[in-house]
Write an enzyme that holds these catalytic residues in place. Structure first.
Site, short mmCIF file in Angstrom:
data_model
loop_
_atom_site.label_atom_id
_atom_site.label_comp_id
_atom_site.label_asym_id
_atom_site.label_seq_id
_atom_site.Cartn_x
_atom_site.Cartn_y
_atom_site.Cartn_z
N ASP A 21 0.84 -1.20 0.00
CA ASP A 21 0.00 0.00 0.00
C ASP A 21 0.87 1.25 0.00
OD1 ASP A 21 -2.33 1.47 0.03
OD2 ASP A 21 -2.59 1.35 2.20
N HIS A 38 3.06 3.34 -9.03
CA HIS A 38 2.93 1.91 -9.32
C HIS A 38 4.19 1.37 -9.98
CE1 HIS A 38 -1.13 2.04 -7.99
NE2 HIS A 38 -1.60 2.72 -9.02
N LEU A 132 11.70 -20.36 -3.46
CA LEU A 132 10.64 -19.49 -2.97
C LEU A 132 9.43 -19.62 -3.87
CD1 LEU A 132 9.70 -17.00 -1.14
CD2 LEU A 132 10.53 -15.56 -3.02
#
Length: 254
Positions: A21, A38, A132
């Site tokens: 956020d 962004h 991962l």
């Protein structure tokens, strides 16, 4: 000294979930368009994936686009989709090289075809990664996920695939988009807000929450290690009392 050196490598969270956020507010504070925030957020994703891999985190879920985000201005949504495709295309080779496998959760059918195609190609290309698992929550919300699971369970009950009396927590878990993944140990939210915004409501029942004022584009390795370090200070009791946990830890160390 990096906080990485202070982390107990034997107690790193197996699964970290992050609500990314603050991109828009980061851009606004600099007099930039939201899209610039962004774009900078993509660089933060790269840093965090590399840091998580270094810390031996096994699963990392990033809340990239919620079902509610479809309500944003169409220009911003279109820009986010284009950015996602660009980022996925740019990063696939490095993800593959570094042993990172991509998985997605959410209503993939709502994504534009070109975005869905790029995502599915990346998932196929990185399928062999074992260091991962990077889970991208795209067009995702927990309420959507739970209601979808409820419909599927109801349908399978009518068909006789499962019996009503056999439905338990494990059953519901197997109908969620995260089936096969461990629940998050640690939920991080950047940007200063202190809520979980319809994200992994079922899965985060026992997650530790960590909120930071750092906007996502400024989130870096040290921010992640700080969250892990703070997580390791906490006692995870799962309904038990401290003395029980202490005895169990002592027994396991012998």
């Amino acid at each position: 000294m990096s906080l990485f050196d202070k982390i107990d490598k034997n107690r790193v969270p197996t699964h970290i979930a992050i609500i990314m956020d603050g991109n828009g507010r980061w851009a606004k504070a600099r007099g930039l368009e939201r899209g610039e925030g962004h774009k900078e957020g993509v660089n933060a994703v790269r840093r965090v994936v590399e840091a998580a891999t270094k810390a031996s985190v096994r699963n990392l879920t990033l809340y990239a686009f919620s079902t509610e985000n479809w309500n944003r201005p169409s220009k911003e949504v279109s820009g986010l989709m284009d950015l996602m495709v660009y980022a996925i295309s740019r990063e696939t080779a490095d993800l593959k090289k570094n042993g990172v496998s991509i998985r997605s959760i959410g209503d993939r059918n709502r994504l534009p075809e070109y975005a869905r195609t790029a995502l599915e190609e990346c998932i196929r290309e990185t399928a062999g990664g074992t260091r991962l698992t990077l889970i991208l929550a795209l067009s995702y919300s927990a309420k959507w996920e739970l209601s979808t699971a409820a419909r599927q369970i109801a349908s399978d009950t009518i068909k006789g695939v499962i019996q009503i009396e056999d439905i338990d927590e494990e059953t519901l878990g197997n109908y969620l988009t995260t089936r096969g993944l461990p629940d998050p140990d640690l939920l991080i939210r950047s940007g200063g807000e202190q809520r979980i915004s319809n994200f992994l409501l079922w899965q985060c029942a026992y997650a530790e929450f960590y909120f930071t004022d750092t906007f996502w584009p400024d989130f870096d390795e040290e921010t992640l290690y700080e969250a892990i370090f703070e997580y390791q200070k906490r006692e995870r009791r799962y309904g038990k009392i401290s003395e029980q946990i202490e005895r169990e830890n002592n027994n396991s160390s012998h």
